[in-house]
Design an enzyme around this catalytic site. Sequence first.
Site, short mmCIF file in Angstrom:
data_model
loop_
_atom_site.label_atom_id
_atom_site.label_comp_id
_atom_site.label_asym_id
_atom_site.label_seq_id
_atom_site.Cartn_x
_atom_site.Cartn_y
_atom_site.Cartn_z
N ASP A 175 2.37 -9.91 3.22
CA ASP A 175 1.65 -8.84 3.98
C ASP A 175 1.96 -8.22 4.93
O ASP A 175 2.22 -6.87 5.59
CB ASP A 175 0.09 -8.18 3.67
N ASP A 201 -5.91 -9.16 5.00
CA ASP A 201 -4.83 -9.01 4.71
C ASP A 201 -4.35 -7.42 4.21
O ASP A 201 -3.44 -7.11 5.26
CB ASP A 201 -3.64 -10.14 4.51
N ARG A 254 -4.66 -0.37 6.13
CA ARG A 254 -5.29 0.39 7.27
C ARG A 254 -3.91 1.08 8.04
O ARG A 254 -3.87 2.06 8.40
CB ARG A 254 -5.81 -0.22 7.99
#
Length: 143
Positions: free
Chosen positions: A65, A95, A101
């Site tokens: 990730d 994560d 985000r």
Amino acid sequence: MPATPTLALVAHDAKKDAMVEFAKRHREKLAAFNLVGTGTTGGRIHDACPELKITRLKSGPLGGDQQIGAMIAEGRLQGLLFFVDPLSPMPHDVDVKALMRLALVYDMPMALNPSTADILLRSARLQGLKTTSNTPEVSTTAS
């Protein structure tokens, strides 16, 4: 945007089958992209669609990730398909949230389920075309 855009394919454990089915259903469209996938997801897609060139990164909990997040921040990724399982607890949830985000911060096209992924693959923006509110999609001959 690079000549060949890069698309990341990520799926939680309970959604890996759905991602593999998505890749099989859209193999012709996906062949037009550089593909990256996290560990097991990338491996399962490769096994089901060996004609697709997919670069396997680390598994999500082991840093995959974060690798995808770095690609977003560096402008090396043009889209994210992340089939999320909202019903299972994730030990690496922070994560996952950080990755989402970054996709939001950098205004990256992101799909969280097969329905939105279908739409995203028809996106003019993902194809590298200039878009306006009057030109939201590229017409296709076959789905």
